[in-house]
Design a protein around this motif. Sequence first.
Motif, PDB file in Angstrom:
ATOM      1  N   ALA A 233       0.709  -1.037  -0.404  1.00 57.99           N
ATOM      2  CA  ALA A 233       0.331  -0.031  -0.363  1.00 57.99           C
ATOM      3  C   ALA A 233       0.798   1.335  -0.197  1.00 57.99           C
ATOM      4  N   GLU A 234       1.568   1.266   0.905  1.00 62.34           N
ATOM      5  CA  GLU A 234       3.082   2.452   0.887  1.00 62.34           C
ATOM      6  C   GLU A 234       3.415   3.151  -0.192  1.00 62.34           C
ATOM      7  N   LEU A 235       4.064   1.381  -1.654  1.00 62.04           N
ATOM      8  CA  LEU A 235       4.550   1.671  -2.620  1.00 62.04           C
ATOM      9  C   LEU A 235       3.412   2.121  -2.827  1.00 62.04           C
ATOM     10  N   LEU A 236       2.668   1.848  -3.773  1.00 63.51           N
ATOM     11  CA  LEU A 236       1.274   2.178  -4.675  1.00 63.51           C
ATOM     12  C   LEU A 236       1.382   3.583  -4.276  1.00 63.51           C
ATOM     13  N   GLU A 237       1.367   3.925  -2.966  1.00 63.62           N
ATOM     14  CA  GLU A 237       0.870   5.265  -2.709  1.00 63.62           C
ATOM     15  C   GLU A 237       2.198   6.786  -2.968  1.00 63.62           C
ATOM     16  N   ALA A 238       3.684   5.693  -3.067  1.00 59.15           N
ATOM     17  CA  ALA A 238       4.613   6.566  -3.633  1.00 59.15           C
ATOM     18  C   ALA A 238       5.183   6.889  -5.433  1.00 59.15           C
TER      19      ALA A 238
ATOM     20  N   ARG B 298       1.860   6.779  -6.696  1.00 54.11           N
ATOM     21  CA  ARG B 298       1.309   7.278  -7.058  1.00 54.11           C
ATOM     22  C   ARG B 298       2.078   9.186  -7.099  1.00 54.11           C
ATOM     23  N   LEU B 299       2.224   9.616  -5.993  1.00 56.65           N
ATOM     24  CA  LEU B 299       3.054  10.674  -5.577  1.00 56.65           C
ATOM     25  C   LEU B 299       4.152  11.077  -6.468  1.00 56.65           C
ATOM     26  N   LEU B 300       4.753  10.319  -7.026  1.00 59.72           N
ATOM     27  CA  LEU B 300       6.017  10.119  -7.530  1.00 59.72           C
ATOM     28  C   LEU B 300       5.752  11.088  -8.868  1.00 59.72           C
ATOM     29  N   PHE B 301       4.743  10.519  -9.435  1.00 61.13           N
ATOM     30  CA  PHE B 301       3.880  10.244 -11.054  1.00 61.13           C
ATOM     31  C   PHE B 301       3.090  11.921 -10.324  1.00 61.13           C
ATOM     32  N   ALA B 302       2.545  12.168  -9.529  1.00 56.93           N
ATOM     33  CA  ALA B 302       1.874  13.395  -9.221  1.00 56.93           C
ATOM     34  C   ALA B 302       3.039  15.068  -9.855  1.00 56.93           C
ATOM     35  N   ARG B 303       4.080  15.024  -9.489  1.00 54.93           N
ATOM     36  CA  ARG B 303       4.184  16.510  -9.805  1.00 54.93           C
ATOM     37  C   ARG B 303       4.536  16.673 -10.907  1.00 54.93           C
ATOM     38  N   GLY B 304       4.062  16.088 -11.906  1.00 56.29           N
ATOM     39  CA  GLY B 304       4.392  16.638 -13.493  1.00 56.29           C
ATOM     40  C   GLY B 304       5.467  16.131 -14.497  1.00 56.29           C
ATOM     41  N   THR B 305       5.229  15.599 -15.462  1.00 55.55           N
ATOM     42  CA  THR B 305       6.744  15.619 -16.336  1.00 55.55           C
ATOM     43  C   THR B 305       6.878  16.085 -17.187  1.00 55.55           C
ATOM     44  N   ARG B 306       7.664  16.711 -17.527  1.00 59.55           N
ATOM     45  CA  ARG B 306       7.887  17.509 -18.660  1.00 59.55           C
ATOM     46  C   ARG B 306       8.814  16.467 -19.811  1.00 59.55           C
TER      47      ARG B 306
ATOM     48  N   SER C   6      -2.480   0.284 -20.998  1.00 61.29           N
ATOM     49  CA  SER C   6      -2.746   1.907 -21.103  1.00 61.29           C
ATOM     50  C   SER C   6      -4.371   2.135 -21.332  1.00 61.29           C
ATOM     51  N   GLU C   7      -5.012   1.746 -21.691  1.00 58.23           N
ATOM     52  CA  GLU C   7      -6.503   1.899 -21.765  1.00 58.23           C
ATOM     53  C   GLU C   7      -7.703   1.483 -20.660  1.00 58.23           C
ATOM     54  N   THR C   8      -7.969   0.297 -20.310  1.00 60.21           N
ATOM     55  CA  THR C   8      -8.593   0.499 -19.034  1.00 60.21           C
ATOM     56  C   THR C   8      -7.631   1.085 -17.425  1.00 60.21           C
ATOM     57  N   GLY C   9      -6.569   0.994 -17.606  1.00 63.94           N
ATOM     58  CA  GLY C   9      -5.972   1.817 -16.615  1.00 63.94           C
ATOM     59  C   GLY C   9      -5.143   0.185 -15.709  1.00 63.94           C
ATOM     60  N   ALA C  10      -5.287  -0.786 -15.580  1.00 61.20           N
ATOM     61  CA  ALA C  10      -4.579  -2.361 -15.555  1.00 61.20           C
ATOM     62  C   ALA C  10      -3.016  -2.487 -15.036  1.00 61.20           C
ATOM     63  N   GLY C  11      -3.007  -3.052 -13.932  1.00 63.70           N
ATOM     64  CA  GLY C  11      -1.527  -2.282 -14.039  1.00 63.70           C
ATOM     65  C   GLY C  11      -0.596  -1.263 -13.628  1.00 63.70           C
ATOM     66  N   ILE C  12      -0.875   0.389 -14.083  1.00 63.11           N
ATOM     67  CA  ILE C  12      -0.539   1.051 -14.222  1.00 63.11           C
ATOM     68  C   ILE C  12       0.167   1.689 -12.640  1.00 63.11           C
ATOM     69  N   ALA C  13      -0.910   1.423 -12.021  1.00 64.14           N
ATOM     70  CA  ALA C  13      -0.620   1.660 -10.368  1.00 64.14           C
ATOM     71  C   ALA C  13       0.810   0.894  -9.933  1.00 64.14           C
TER      72      ALA C  13
ATOM     73  N   THR D 294       6.085   0.088  -8.224  1.00 63.02           N
ATOM     74  CA  THR D 294       8.025  -0.400  -9.231  1.00 63.02           C
ATOM     75  C   THR D 294       8.544   0.673  -9.128  1.00 63.02           C
ATOM     76  N   ILE D 295       8.834   1.876 -10.324  1.00 61.48           N
ATOM     77  CA  ILE D 295       9.444   2.545 -10.117  1.00 61.48           C
ATOM     78  C   ILE D 295       9.626   3.462  -9.273  1.00 61.48           C
ATOM     79  N   ALA D 296       9.130   3.853  -8.003  1.00 62.29           N
ATOM     80  CA  ALA D 296       8.996   3.903  -7.152  1.00 62.29           C
ATOM     81  C   ALA D 296      10.292   3.542  -6.296  1.00 62.29           C
ATOM     82  N   ALA D 297       9.862   2.544  -6.204  1.00 57.99           N
ATOM     83  CA  ALA D 297      10.586   1.083  -5.385  1.00 57.99           C
ATOM     84  C   ALA D 297      11.741   1.796  -5.729  1.00 57.99           C
TER      85      ALA D 297
END
Length: 209
Positions: free
Chosen positions: A4-9, A11-19, A191-198, A203-206
């Motif tokens: 649960a903590e990794l999922l939240e991490a 979410r927060l990581l990519f909520a900061r915006g990407t350019r 990418s269509e349904t969002g499955a596995g994206i979180a 995984t990347i946040a870890a």
Amino acid sequence: MDEAELLEAGRLLFARGTRFVHAAQTVEGLLDATGIEIALAGRSNVGKSTLINALTGQVALARVAQAPGRTRQLNFFQVGEGRLSIVDMPGYGYAEAPKAVKRDWQGLMFRYLRGRPNLRRVLLLMDARIEDKPADHAVMGILDKAAVAFQIVLTKSDKMKPEALARKLDTIKAIARKHPAALNDVIVTSSETGAGIAELRATIAALVA
């Protein structure tokens, strides 16, 4: 951190915006190796750009090419304050022959893989609907030779029935076990349904933590 903590991490990581910050066609044109880099590789039309857009929550961050196989450079996307960069590697086209892949990747791509100290992992995208090809195995061999850890990510899973997807997942896991640089854990996404994206974000946040 627990799941649960990794999922939240994630979410927060990519909520900061990407350019988008840089494109390199030569080793000399690469950005300085700072922060952590995660590279995405895969055959043309596997959905790399669409997955980047889904990961970042930005509809048009990565341009989806009308003609697959046109990208011939490394495209860098900076996440948040710069602790993480997503690197979009050129698709390896429709080449069926391993020699064709090695020819295309023996220059900039291989030198990037071997010489990038902050490259933490390559995510190797494979279309869940399509059988693995000689070109896929050639790239896995290149990643083994470069001694770069890679993880297979199945895309377009929404196009598969559950039973067929389960069989595909078993097949891909068996392939991964044959490669010393591959992680056994395969991530299934859509990418269509969002499955596995979180889960992929987690995984990347870890890797960034």
